[in-house]
Each structure stands twice: as C-alpha cells, then as structure tokens.
Design a protein around this motif. Structure first.
Motif, short mmCIF file in Angstrom:
data_model
loop_
_atom_site.label_atom_id
_atom_site.label_comp_id
_atom_site.label_asym_id
_atom_site.label_seq_id
_atom_site.Cartn_x
_atom_site.Cartn_y
_atom_site.Cartn_z
N ALA A 177 0.85 -1.19 0.00
CA ALA A 177 0.00 0.00 0.00
C ALA A 177 0.88 1.23 0.00
O ALA A 177 1.77 1.37 0.84
CB ALA A 177 -0.92 -0.01 1.22
N THR A 178 0.66 2.14 -0.95
CA THR A 178 1.49 3.34 -1.07
C THR A 178 0.60 4.56 -1.26
O THR A 178 -0.58 4.44 -1.61
CB THR A 178 2.45 3.23 -2.26
OG1 THR A 178 1.68 3.04 -3.46
CG2 THR A 178 3.39 2.03 -2.10
N SER A 183 -3.31 3.19 -1.43
CA SER A 183 -3.78 2.34 -2.52
C SER A 183 -2.78 1.21 -2.74
O SER A 183 -1.57 1.38 -2.63
CB SER A 183 -3.95 3.16 -3.80
OG SER A 183 -2.72 3.78 -4.16
N TRP A 184 -3.30 0.03 -3.09
CA TRP A 184 -2.47 -1.15 -3.25
C TRP A 184 -1.93 -1.22 -4.67
O TRP A 184 -2.61 -0.88 -5.65
CB TRP A 184 -3.27 -2.41 -2.94
CG TRP A 184 -3.61 -2.52 -1.49
CD1 TRP A 184 -4.77 -2.09 -0.88
CD2 TRP A 184 -2.80 -3.06 -0.45
NE1 TRP A 184 -4.72 -2.33 0.47
CE2 TRP A 184 -3.53 -2.93 0.76
CE3 TRP A 184 -1.54 -3.64 -0.41
CZ2 TRP A 184 -3.02 -3.36 1.99
CZ3 TRP A 184 -1.04 -4.07 0.81
CH2 TRP A 184 -1.77 -3.94 1.98
N ARG A 185 -0.69 -1.69 -4.78
CA ARG A 185 -0.07 -1.85 -6.10
C ARG A 185 0.90 -3.03 -6.05
O ARG A 185 1.44 -3.38 -4.99
CB ARG A 185 0.70 -0.59 -6.52
CG ARG A 185 1.95 -0.35 -5.69
CD ARG A 185 2.74 0.86 -6.18
NE ARG A 185 3.99 1.00 -5.42
CZ ARG A 185 5.14 0.43 -5.75
NH1 ARG A 185 5.21 -0.34 -6.82
NH2 ARG A 185 6.23 0.61 -5.01
N TRP A 186 1.10 -3.66 -7.21
CA TRP A 186 2.08 -4.73 -7.34
C TRP A 186 3.45 -4.12 -7.64
O TRP A 186 3.58 -3.27 -8.52
CB TRP A 186 1.70 -5.70 -8.46
CG TRP A 186 0.48 -6.52 -8.16
CD1 TRP A 186 -0.74 -6.42 -8.76
CD2 TRP A 186 0.38 -7.57 -7.19
NE1 TRP A 186 -1.61 -7.34 -8.23
CE2 TRP A 186 -0.96 -8.07 -7.26
CE3 TRP A 186 1.26 -8.14 -6.28
CZ2 TRP A 186 -1.41 -9.11 -6.45
CZ3 TRP A 186 0.80 -9.17 -5.48
CH2 TRP A 186 -0.51 -9.65 -5.56
N GLU A 215 -0.14 -1.64 9.03
CA GLU A 215 0.11 -2.75 8.12
C GLU A 215 -0.05 -2.25 6.68
O GLU A 215 -1.08 -1.70 6.32
CB GLU A 215 -0.87 -3.89 8.40
CG GLU A 215 -0.69 -4.51 9.76
CD GLU A 215 -1.66 -5.65 10.03
OE1 GLU A 215 -1.32 -6.52 10.85
OE2 GLU A 215 -2.75 -5.66 9.42
N GLY A 216 1.00 -2.48 5.86
CA GLY A 216 0.95 -1.99 4.49
C GLY A 216 1.56 -2.91 3.46
O GLY A 216 1.79 -2.51 2.33
N CYS A 217 1.82 -4.16 3.85
CA CYS A 217 2.39 -5.13 2.91
C CYS A 217 1.59 -6.43 3.01
O CYS A 217 1.09 -6.78 4.08
CB CYS A 217 3.87 -5.40 3.23
SG CYS A 217 4.95 -3.97 2.95
N ALA A 218 1.48 -7.12 1.88
CA ALA A 218 0.62 -8.30 1.83
C ALA A 218 1.44 -9.59 1.87
O ALA A 218 2.59 -9.63 1.44
CB ALA A 218 -0.24 -8.28 0.57
N ASP A 230 -2.84 -8.52 5.24
CA ASP A 230 -1.89 -7.41 5.30
C ASP A 230 -1.16 -7.46 6.64
O ASP A 230 -1.72 -7.87 7.66
CB ASP A 230 -2.58 -6.06 5.08
CG ASP A 230 -3.59 -5.72 6.16
OD1 ASP A 230 -4.12 -6.66 6.79
OD2 ASP A 230 -3.88 -4.53 6.37
N HIS A 231 0.12 -7.09 6.62
CA HIS A 231 0.95 -7.14 7.82
C HIS A 231 1.91 -5.97 7.80
O HIS A 231 2.13 -5.34 6.74
CB HIS A 231 1.71 -8.46 7.90
CG HIS A 231 2.00 -8.91 9.30
ND1 HIS A 231 2.82 -8.21 10.16
CD2 HIS A 231 1.55 -9.98 10.00
CE1 HIS A 231 2.88 -8.83 11.32
NE2 HIS A 231 2.11 -9.92 11.25
N ASN A 232 2.48 -5.68 8.96
CA ASN A 232 3.46 -4.60 9.03
C ASN A 232 4.70 -4.96 8.23
O ASN A 232 5.25 -6.06 8.38
CB ASN A 232 3.82 -4.34 10.50
CG ASN A 232 4.71 -3.12 10.66
OD1 ASN A 232 5.91 -3.19 10.42
ND2 ASN A 232 4.11 -2.01 11.04
N CYS A 233 5.15 -4.05 7.39
CA CYS A 233 6.25 -4.34 6.46
C CYS A 233 7.58 -4.58 7.17
O CYS A 233 8.51 -5.13 6.56
CB CYS A 233 6.41 -3.19 5.47
SG CYS A 233 4.92 -2.81 4.52
N ASN A 234 7.69 -4.15 8.43
CA ASN A 234 8.96 -4.30 9.15
C ASN A 234 9.12 -5.66 9.80
O ASN A 234 10.21 -5.99 10.26
CB ASN A 234 9.07 -3.21 10.23
CG ASN A 234 9.12 -1.82 9.64
OD1 ASN A 234 9.96 -1.52 8.80
ND2 ASN A 234 8.21 -0.95 10.07
#
Length: 248
Positions: A177-178, A183-186, A215-218, A230-234
C-alpha cells in the motif's frame, strides 16, 4: 683299635640334577565376550546399515525425480520461449534471426540455471520460495538481486498454485500500500484489481502496530488456506520471488 677314618658320609658327594629353567607365566586368556554384548553390537551395526541404505535410496529417488522435473521444464520452456522472446524495441519477433536465437538461448539458459538452484516453473513463470526471513523491503531487494520481484498474483489459477506450494506457511508477496490513500499496487508493475484479489475475510484491516506503524504489505497466510493478509512491512517472513518468461 685303629683310629677311625673319615666318615663314609663325609666322602660321599651327592650331585643334584640341575634345576629346570624358570618358565614365564602363560598370559591369561582374554575373558570371553558376553553373548548379550555381541548381540547388541550386531543389532546396532545392522540398524546403522539399514538407515544408511534407506537414506541412499531416498537420495537416489529425489535425484531421479529432480532430473525428470528439470527435463520436463526444459522441454516446456523451449516450446514456449520462442514466441515470447522480445526484440530490443519491445515487439515480438517470430523470425529466428541469429541474434534472436542467441538471446533465446541465453534466456533459457538463465531459466534452467534458476531451476537447478531451486526455482519452480509454472505456466510461463518461475518462482522462488525462500527459506530465510526478511522484512518486506529487504525481501524485495533479495528478489531484485536475482532479476525478479516479489510475486504478483493476477489469476485464480496462480493464486491456487502459490497457496498450494506455500504449504501452510506465510510468505511475503509483492503487494504493498502506497500513497496518501494507501492504494495497493504490485511492485513488479502488474495491474492491481480489487475484483481480482484474494484477501482473507476482513482483510486488509491496516492494524496499527504502534512504533512499527500500520500494516501496508501483503502476504499469503495460512488462515484461509493461503488467502491474503496485510501485515506490518517491518516484520520478517519468508518470501516468494517471481520471474516472467516474457522478460529477459
């Protein structure tokens, strides 16, 4: 009376036979091994041999299976590689010029090398399921170092394949998500469609992890048989890299 001469016994010289040489004591015989000890040793040796034999058979079977899979992938790649090969300007070239043939040969060689290093072929792509754990950004960097990206998932069939191969383990995928609206993107540039997504019920929920952020990464997640979470990117998880056959 005449004087008595020397006593008869005084003149008698008694000769004793020589004493036999002393013999060294015979070495003691080693104690006989216990039948129980011998039986245990034989049982252990037999068990070790059986384990080694079973291990050798298993290694041979895995090697034969791996070689068969590699040959099958090589045949499939050779069959589909030519029409997907791109010219430098981005157009597809059906003609097999020497330059195109050389590019195809090099491309297929890289792919086959990847397969030999543990990548898995499926429907025009190869995938790598890592055994390490990294934060999302570091996982994407690891994929880029092997000329790939974290995996995009753009069809139900691809989702089923990756969820099945994940075998109940969580893996980062290339969805993040950015922007201000999140918004989500590949990450590999594939188009994201909410209608063609595979989120688990209630996801994404953008849970706040405090100092770690939202949380911003899948990831493919065990909950829901490999549906997305979705989970925290860290946080650190294993990851899936993907390389497309149409990209050199």
């Amino acid at each position: 009376m005449a004087a008595a001469g020397p006593d008869l016994y005084e003149r008698l010289q008694i000769r004793y036979p020589p004493s036999p040489p002393a013999r060294a004591p015979a070495p003691a015989a080693p104690p006989a091994a216990s039948g129980c000890v011998l039986g245990t040793a034989l049982a252990v040796a037999t068990g070790v041999l059986l384990v080694l034999g079973a291990t050798l058979v298993a290694l041979i079977v895995l090697h034969v299976q791996g070689q068969a899979e590699l040959r099958a992938a090589q045949a499939e790649l050779a069959a589909v590689g030519a029409p997907l090969l791109l010219d430098p300007d981005g157009s597809q070239s059906p003609a097999k010029s020497p330059a195109a043939a050389q590019r195809q040969k090099e491309q297929l060689g890289r792919w086959l090398q990847g397969l030999a290093l543990g990548w898995r072929y499926h429907d025009g792509q190869i995938y790598y399921f890592s055994g390490e754990h990294k934060a999302w950004g570091d996982a994407e960097a690891a994929c880029r170092s092997s000329h790939s990206h974290l995996a995009s998932i753009t069809s139900p069939e691809e989702q089923d394949y990756l969820a099945r191969e994940a075998r109940g383990r969580p893996y980062w995928i290339g969805l993040t998500a950015t922007g201000p609206g999140g918004s989500w993107r590949w990450v590999d540039g594939a188009a994201y469609s909410q209608a063609q997504s595979f989120w688990a019920p209630g996801q994404p929920d953008s849970t706040d992890h405090g100092k770690w952020g939202l949380e911003g990464c899948a990831q493919i997640h065990p909950v829901g048989n490999g549906l997305w979470n979705d989970h925290n990117c860290n946080f650190t998880f294993a990851w899936i890299c993907k390389r497309d056959l149409s990209r050199p």
